[in-house]
Design a protein around this motif. Structure first.
Motif, PDB file in Angstrom:
ATOM      1  N   ARG A   3       0.816  -1.208   0.000  1.00  0.00           N
ATOM      2  CA  ARG A   3       0.000   0.000   0.000  1.00  0.00           C
ATOM      3  C   ARG A   3       0.854   1.265   0.000  1.00  0.00           C
ATOM      4  N   ARG A  54     -12.389  -1.815   6.996  1.00  0.00           N
ATOM      5  CA  ARG A  54     -11.100  -2.366   6.582  1.00  0.00           C
ATOM      6  C   ARG A  54     -10.092  -1.284   6.230  1.00  0.00           C
ATOM      7  N   ASP A  55     -10.556  -0.162   5.610  1.00  0.00           N
ATOM      8  CA  ASP A  55      -9.617   0.808   5.047  1.00  0.00           C
ATOM      9  C   ASP A  55      -9.717   2.207   5.655  1.00  0.00           C
ATOM     10  N   THR A 103      -6.644  -1.827   9.277  1.00  0.00           N
ATOM     11  CA  THR A 103      -5.272  -1.324   9.221  1.00  0.00           C
ATOM     12  C   THR A 103      -4.709  -1.087  10.613  1.00  0.00           C
ATOM     13  N   SER A 163      -1.912  -5.610  13.569  1.00  0.00           N
ATOM     14  CA  SER A 163      -2.305  -5.774  12.176  1.00  0.00           C
ATOM     15  C   SER A 163      -1.085  -5.581  11.286  1.00  0.00           C
ATOM     16  N   LEU A 219      -1.631  -4.648   8.022  1.00  0.00           N
ATOM     17  CA  LEU A 219      -2.091  -3.754   6.963  1.00  0.00           C
ATOM     18  C   LEU A 219      -1.831  -2.296   7.335  1.00  0.00           C
ATOM     19  N   ASP A 223       6.297  -7.840   2.886  1.00  0.00           N
ATOM     20  CA  ASP A 223       5.224  -8.060   1.940  1.00  0.00           C
ATOM     21  C   ASP A 223       5.451  -9.336   1.138  1.00  0.00           C
TER      22      ASP A 223
END
Length: 726
Positions: free
Chosen positions: A121, A701-702, A534, A565, A567, A172
């Motif tokens: 990301r 989620r975002d 995240t 997390s 993310l 990643d």
């Protein structure tokens, strides 16, 4: 063409590659695997070793993509990655394969140097930490990192990491255990805790031979699937990755044999429901053939039960679902009562109406010595909740979390009042869900006692209803529910499996499981890695929980230590305004900023039904399609979903607005009356409201946006409130 069968299994890391492809290329991958299993010597597949290595091989998927394969044994292959042809042939020394000495699983390691490619990301500049020249992991020796399970070929790169951005780029494409370990260390988790929480749960049960790939591919740590139908489903457009693959920590919990009831805890998004579903599938595979339903899968509310059925159907199809009784706990209790014809024609009223009924009863009977709310809670939580059938039982009962103590005379008065109240309800043709649960528990306990008295525990009418009971959202069940479930399954190995998180308790049910015959001591595990949201959202959600102490369902305390997390995203937005009308304007503006998406990816959460009605009316006036979230979930998938905090349990969205997070709404103003008169109840109600906000904040989620009007909720720490000024 060879007619001998070829085994082709797929490693879970390859799933990450495949899911990023176009629909056409996904189809090409499945077609490749189908062809390979039938004839790997097909010239069109162009199977060959990489760089002269006989074990790591490549094969042609289509003109653009190549499959990387690990040759395990004769006619036995493992698909480890799907790469663009340029990535494979530009650097044939980029990939290394190893058997992890800790897990015994196969790892394929991407050795590309950090900085060659940025994968993952895009992180807003303000979220980047200040770079430092000090290596991130210089306080740990190589031996320590290897003991934690870090992939050995990556050690040189790990030693050179100095920034979070470099770490994220490496992880990643790093093996799962390496990712979990390094993130935990980076987040400040002590070495011994990482060893205990991250490494030990996935450690192989037997010594690991680093050269035995045939043994390694069979271990749970090598997450694979080999069935053609499962592969096709996994690659299908509507099939989620979780429905095939589990994290190694989760898989070990799913497949473990327990000597009695077991519990899996963990924060939101850690995969507890996924574990429960896969546990059901695992137990079903052990069943002898039959047409009965020896496995119960239950949860508290209706929309979660419906979701469990849908997901279990996707996981195992009708064959699996046909062996499982999937029903929410109150409907299960109602079924038991109906079977015994013990309920008559009475209408069931919601438990939240009970205080009003008690108040009406006290007015009609002229009783003024007791508070209706106190009597309601005493009746539902103690007398019904503990399935107390006599005044003597009530005199001896413990009253945890009830605050005010009662002497013998007071208990006698309350018992008499509850008997009269029960008769009063019956005269009106009413009873409550708590009464239904209490009656069902008593019926099942009597049934189990009869089985014990006659010895008919394996056959005949009195045999236990279920061989296995699996409970999701266990923190929301009452004591009566647990007594009913305990009586429905015989004590023994793998009898009960529970998943839940007391930080997400949104109903006033506090229990100690061991006192109810559900002994989970020594069989409790905790998941700490969130797959949903995240790190930035998670950090702010944890701020909301600051200062609270939660139980572990068995008399101890539970925290969210180590909850994390992998993310990344932007920081949540916190904004306040003067009035509710202005706050609704902000909601409309925020939706416009997001492009007014109407595909069901955005939701708005508020504390009360009245506020939900206001938001729905405003959005409809703007011409936006709105879908209200009811007791069975959203009425349709598309549109902008709007509902109260209670309705968001078990749901997930890409973006979310939590509005009305104001003092007096969160927590509710009405609970302040207990502050002095019943401090324990005040604390319990306040904790419940905090949990509701926490559940809501961990649904997106975002992106997360939090609004309030007037004075912000005291649950929003000063750091969060001051965010609006930045």
């Amino acid at each position: 063409m060879s007619t001998e069968a070829t085994t082709l299994r797929m490693l879970d890391r390859a799933d990450k590659e495949v899911m990023k492809l176009t629909r056409a290329d996904i189809g090409a991958v499945y077609e490749f695997m189908h062809k390979f299993r039938h004839n790997p010597e097909n010239p069109g597949l162009n199977l060959k070793s990489l760089n002269g290595d006989s074990r790591l091989m490549s094969a042609r998927v289509n003109k653009d993509y190549r499959a990387l394969l690990l040759h395990i044994a004769e006619r036995d292959y493992l698909l480890v990655a799907v790469k663009h042809r340029g990535e494979v042939y530009d650097d044939l020394t980029r990939y290394a394969y190893r058997i992890n000495r800790i897990t015994g699983g196969i790892e394929v390691v991407d050795l590309a140097p950090v900085g060659d490619s940025i994968i993952g990301r895009v992180v807003p500049p303000e979220a980047e930490p200040e770079p430092t020249q000090k290596p991130l992991f210089d306080t740990y020796t190589d031996a320590q990192l290897l003991e934690l399970g870090v992939s050995e070929p990556l050690l040189p790169q790990i030693r050179n990491l100095t920034t979070e951005a470099e770490l994220l780029e490496l992880l990643d494409r790093a093996p799962q255990l390496t990712t979990d370990v390094l993130f935990a260390l980076f987040d400040g988790t002590p070495y011994d805790e990482v060893l205990q929480q991250v490494t030990d749960p996935v450690r192989a049960d037997e010594p690991v031979d680093p050269e035995d790939f045939e043994a390694a591919v069979e271990r749970p740590a090598t997450q694979v699937t080999s069935d053609d139908e499962a592969l096709q489903a996994m690659l299908g457009e509507a099939f989620e990755r979780w429905q095939i693959f589990l994290h190694p920590t989760q898989r070990k919990l799913v497949e473990k044999k327990y000597n009695g009831p077991a519990r899996v805890g963990g924060g939101p998004g850690t995969g507890k429901t996924i574990v429960a579903l896969h546990r059901v599938a695992h137990l079903a595979r052990q069943l002898p053939p039959g047409a009965d339903k020896p496995i119960l899968l239950t949860t508290f509310n209706r929309n979660l039960a419906a979701d469990l059925r849908t997901r279990l159907m996707a996981l195992g199809g009708q064959e699996l679902v046909s062996r499982v009784d999937i029903v929410n706990i109150d409907r299960l209790a109602s079924r038991v009562v109906a079977e015994a014809k013990a309920g008559g024609s009475r209408r069931v009223v919601d438990d939240n109406k009970v205080p009003e009924l008690w108040a009406e009863f006290l007015v009609e009977t002229g009783e003024s010595g007791w508070d209706a709310e106190f009597l309601s809670a005493e009746w539902t939580q103690v007398i019904l909740g503990q399935v107390l059938n006599s005044r003597t039982d009530y005199f001896k009962a413990r009253r945890p979390n009830r605050g005010r103590s009662l002497n013998r005379v007071e208990r006698d008065q309350i018992w008499q009042l509850t008997e009269r109240f029960t008769t009063w309800l019956e005269g009106r043709g009413l009873w409550t869900w708590r009464q239904v649960a209490q009656r069902a528990a008593r019926l099942e306990m009597d049934r189990a006692a009869a089985a014990g008295a006659t010895g008919e525990t394996s056959g005949g009418f009195h045999r236990p209803r279920y061989r296995h009971v699996v409970v999701d959202e266990a923190q929301d069940l009452s004591a009566a529910h647990w007594k009913m479930l305990r009586a429905m399954v015989a004590h023994g190995p793998d009898d009960m499996f529970l998943t839940g998180d007391t930080h997400q308790r949104i109903y006033d049910n506090h229990v100690t499981l061991s006192s109810l015959g559900v002994n989970i001591r020594g069989r409790s595990s905790r998941l700490t890695l969130s797959y949903r949201t995240t790190r930035q959202i998670l950090a702010d959600a944890l701020q909301i929980m600051t200062g609270e102490v939660y139980d572990d369902l068995d008399g101890g305390e539970e925290d969210l230590a180590g909850y994390r997390s992998l993310l990344r995203g932007g920081r949540p937005t916190f904004r306040g305004t003067a009035t509710w009308a202005q706050e609704r304007d902000m909601i409309v503006d925020q939706l416009a900023t997001w492009g007014n998406p109407t595909n069901g990816s955005v939701a708005i959460c508020v504390p009360t039904k009245e506020l939900a009605g206001d938001v729905i009316a405003r959005l409809q006036a703007e011409g936006l399609p709105v879908v209200e979230i009811g007791p069975d979930g959203p009425k349709q998938p598309d549109g902008i979903h709007v509902g109260t905090m209670h309705r968001f349990k078990g749901l997930e969205y890409q973006r979310m607005i939590i509005a009305g997070v104001s003092d007096g709404l969160v927590p509710r103003q009405m609970i302040s009356r207990y502050r002095d008169s019943d401090p324990k109840r005040y604390q319990r109600e306040r904790q419940r409201d905090r949990s509701l906000l926490f559940v809501a904040a961990t649904r997106p989620r975002d992106e997360l946006v939090v609004f309030w009007h007037g004075t912000p909720s005291p649950f929003l720490t000063s750091r969060l409130v001051q965010r609006q000024l930045m």
